[in-house]
Scaffold this motif. Structure first.
Motif, PDB file in Angstrom:
ATOM      1  N   ASN A  11      -5.956   4.484  -2.862  1.00 17.39           N
ATOM      2  CA  ASN A  11      -5.424   5.242  -1.723  1.00 17.39           C
ATOM      3  C   ASN A  11      -4.289   6.173  -2.109  1.00 17.39           C
ATOM      4  O   ASN A  11      -4.074   7.197  -1.473  1.00 17.39           O
ATOM      5  CB  ASN A  11      -4.913   4.271  -0.660  1.00 17.39           C
ATOM      6  CG  ASN A  11      -6.009   3.356  -0.210  1.00 17.39           C
ATOM      7  OD1 ASN A  11      -7.054   3.832   0.191  1.00 17.39           O
ATOM      8  ND2 ASN A  11      -5.803   2.073  -0.352  1.00 17.39           N
ATOM      9  N   THR A  12      -3.514   5.790  -3.094  1.00 12.64           N
ATOM     10  CA  THR A  12      -2.405   6.626  -3.519  1.00 12.64           C
ATOM     11  C   THR A  12      -2.498   6.785  -5.028  1.00 12.64           C
ATOM     12  O   THR A  12      -2.417   5.802  -5.747  1.00 12.64           O
ATOM     13  CB  THR A  12      -1.051   5.959  -3.170  1.00 12.64           C
ATOM     14  OG1 THR A  12      -1.153   5.399  -1.884  1.00 12.64           O
ATOM     15  CG2 THR A  12       0.077   6.956  -3.218  1.00 12.64           C
ATOM     16  N   PRO A  15       0.374  10.655  -9.246  1.00 12.94           N
ATOM     17  CA  PRO A  15       1.368  11.698  -8.988  1.00 12.94           C
ATOM     18  C   PRO A  15       2.095  11.494  -7.654  1.00 12.94           C
ATOM     19  O   PRO A  15       3.291  11.776  -7.541  1.00 12.94           O
ATOM     20  CB  PRO A  15       0.536  12.989  -8.955  1.00 12.94           C
ATOM     21  CG  PRO A  15      -0.701  12.666  -9.694  1.00 12.94           C
ATOM     22  CD  PRO A  15      -0.964  11.218  -9.473  1.00 12.94           C
ATOM     23  N   GLU A  16       1.365  10.994  -6.655  1.00 15.08           N
ATOM     24  CA  GLU A  16       1.974  10.772  -5.341  1.00 15.08           C
ATOM     25  C   GLU A  16       3.022   9.665  -5.417  1.00 15.08           C
ATOM     26  O   GLU A  16       4.099   9.758  -4.837  1.00 15.08           O
ATOM     27  CB  GLU A  16       0.870  10.393  -4.351  1.00 15.08           C
ATOM     28  CG  GLU A  16       1.304  10.313  -2.920  1.00 15.08           C
ATOM     29  CD  GLU A  16       1.914  11.597  -2.422  1.00 15.08           C
ATOM     30  OE1 GLU A  16       2.952  11.503  -1.760  1.00 15.08           O
ATOM     31  OE2 GLU A  16       1.391  12.691  -2.731  1.00 15.08           O
ATOM     32  N   LYS A  19       6.067  10.921  -7.054  1.00 15.90           N
ATOM     33  CA  LYS A  19       6.821  11.771  -6.137  1.00 15.90           C
ATOM     34  C   LYS A  19       7.661  10.924  -5.167  1.00 15.90           C
ATOM     35  O   LYS A  19       8.830  11.211  -4.922  1.00 15.90           O
ATOM     36  CB  LYS A  19       5.842  12.649  -5.355  1.00 15.90           C
ATOM     37  CG  LYS A  19       6.510  13.821  -4.715  1.00 15.90           C
ATOM     38  CD  LYS A  19       5.475  14.708  -4.090  1.00 15.90           C
ATOM     39  CE  LYS A  19       6.143  15.720  -3.197  1.00 15.90           C
ATOM     40  NZ  LYS A  19       5.187  16.440  -2.399  1.00 15.90           N
ATOM     41  N   ILE A  20       7.051   9.869  -4.645  1.00 13.96           N
ATOM     42  CA  ILE A  20       7.778   9.010  -3.687  1.00 13.96           C
ATOM     43  C   ILE A  20       8.993   8.366  -4.365  1.00 13.96           C
ATOM     44  O   ILE A  20      10.095   8.365  -3.829  1.00 13.96           O
ATOM     45  CB  ILE A  20       6.833   7.924  -3.105  1.00 13.96           C
ATOM     46  CG1 ILE A  20       5.792   8.594  -2.189  1.00 13.96           C
ATOM     47  CG2 ILE A  20       7.600   6.874  -2.330  1.00 13.96           C
ATOM     48  CD1 ILE A  20       4.653   7.687  -1.762  1.00 13.96           C
TER      49      ILE A  20
END
Lengths: 268, 106
Positions: A11-12, A15-16, A19-20
């Motif tokens: 789901n994630t 890179p995401e 970033k978080i």
């Protein structure tokens, strides 16, 4: 050891997550696994300073991890790195990784996964061919049995880099899909269990993808190690979700989800 | 499409939801919920996630101790479901995808 963020790579993607963590200016270790391999990315006040995946370190390791689309991740707060292998800023790390992912998207349009197996093509179009030494190293391990992941391990390259080389060799016409013929013959005799769930799933999937639906269903159940006769609502939901993500047309994918969500709700 | 917020709220473990679009945010959670008054933090999270140009997927899951936040993003709209960890996550994601798709169409 405090664990703060965790989740599923389906789901994630990497890179995401980077970033978080970077937005929160966190310090610690991000642990990721795709089941077969593991990797670690270390942060210091939101900046990526070190990454490691198998024998790879630095940005190469991040590239390797970034392509994983299944598995899980966990972030351990305040676990410092014992070395620094990345000196670029977070924006540069993300931009390089995004560009690598774009390149890999192109590659995966031809090579479905690192489990793909190739054999040497006996009928070469060109009279003369030139290969680089690293390409030759890959060719020398191709025997119609070793998967890309096996080859990467044998020659000590990352899976992504090995896929890039195999992509080039395929484009040069030097390799062919080893499993194509066998798979075609095997798949003629697929028989699905005649339960209400499987039949509903098959019918909804046929509407979305046509006659390949039964093969897609069996392949996906195998990938997820799910028994089609399962009574578990969780497993059924996961199977439906994964199948919907494989339907290339977004409208049809939503229509499939819609039909099967109704079916599931009756069970929950 | 039958994916509605009513359907979502019937899934065991779902506590509420948040809808954010542009500068507007709507929080639907029980008054005593830890996130019921966390408008600013949720807005920050929305601003961080809404930059869809750099994100490969459109569903983001964030695990916070005993709460699971599942954010569905489409363009500048974020639909986020707040749930316990014991929820059927696949069903939640399936329903959420249908809801965000309906919201964007409207």
């Amino acid at each position: 050891m405090k664990q703060e963020i965790s989740g599923d790579l389906a789901n994630t993607r990497c890179p995401e997550i980077i970033k978080i963590i970077s937005l929160g200016k966190r310090t610690g270790r991000l642990y990721l696994t795709n089941g077969a391999e593991t990797g670690n990315i270390f942060f210091s006040e939101g900046e990526v300073i070190h990454a490691q995946c198998a024998a790879l370190t630095g940005i190469k390791a991040i590239h390797e991890i970034a392509v994983w689309t299944s598995g899980e991740y966990r972030f351990f707060v305040d676990e410092p790195a014992d070395m620094q292998t990345i000196i670029m800023g977070i924006d540069e790390v993300l931009s390089e990784t995004t560009s690598h992912l774009r390149q890999m998207d192109k590659i995966t349009s031809l090579i479905p996964s690192s489990a793909a197996v190739y054999a040497l093509e006996p009928d070469i179009r060109e009279k003369e061919i030139q290969v680089k030494s690293i390409q030759w190293k890959v060719i020398s391990t191709i025997d119609g049995k070793n998967s890309i992941a096996d080859i990467a391990q044998t020659i000590g390259l990352g899976v992504s880099d090995t896929m890039k080389i195999i992509y080039t060799l395929l484009r040069m016409g030097l390799l062919r899909d080893a499993a194509q013929h066998e798979t075609h013959v095997e798949r003629r005799s697929i028989r699905l269990p005649e339960t209400e769930f499987v039949q509903s799933l098959k019918n909804a999937l046929i509407q979305a993808v046509g006659p390949i639906a039964p093969f897609m269903l069996v392949d996906t159940a195998e990938e997820l190690a799910t028994d089609l006769l399962t009574d578990s609502t969780d497993q059924k939901a996961y199977l439906i979700e994964t199948l919907s993500s494989k339907i290339p047309n977004e409208k049809m994918s939503l229509k499939f989800l819609d039909a099967m969500t109704d079916w599931l709700k009756a069970e929950v | 499409m039958k994916g509605t917020i009513k359907d979502l709220l019937q899934i065991p473990g779902v506590q509420g939801y948040v809808i954010a679009q542009g500068k507007n945010i709507q929080i639907k959670l029980p008054a005593k919920h830890a996130f019921a008054l966390a408008k600013d933090s949720l807005m920050l999270l929305y601003n961080g996630l809404a930059d869809d140009g750099k994100r490969p997927g459109n569903t983001v899951e964030i695990l916070l101790e005993d709460i699971l936040l599942t954010a569905f993003l489409s363009g500048s709209t974020m639909f986020m479901v707040v749930s316990s960890l014991r929820v059927n996550q696949a069903l939640l994601r399936m329903t959420g995808k249908l809801i965000i798709s309906n919201m964007v169409k409207e």
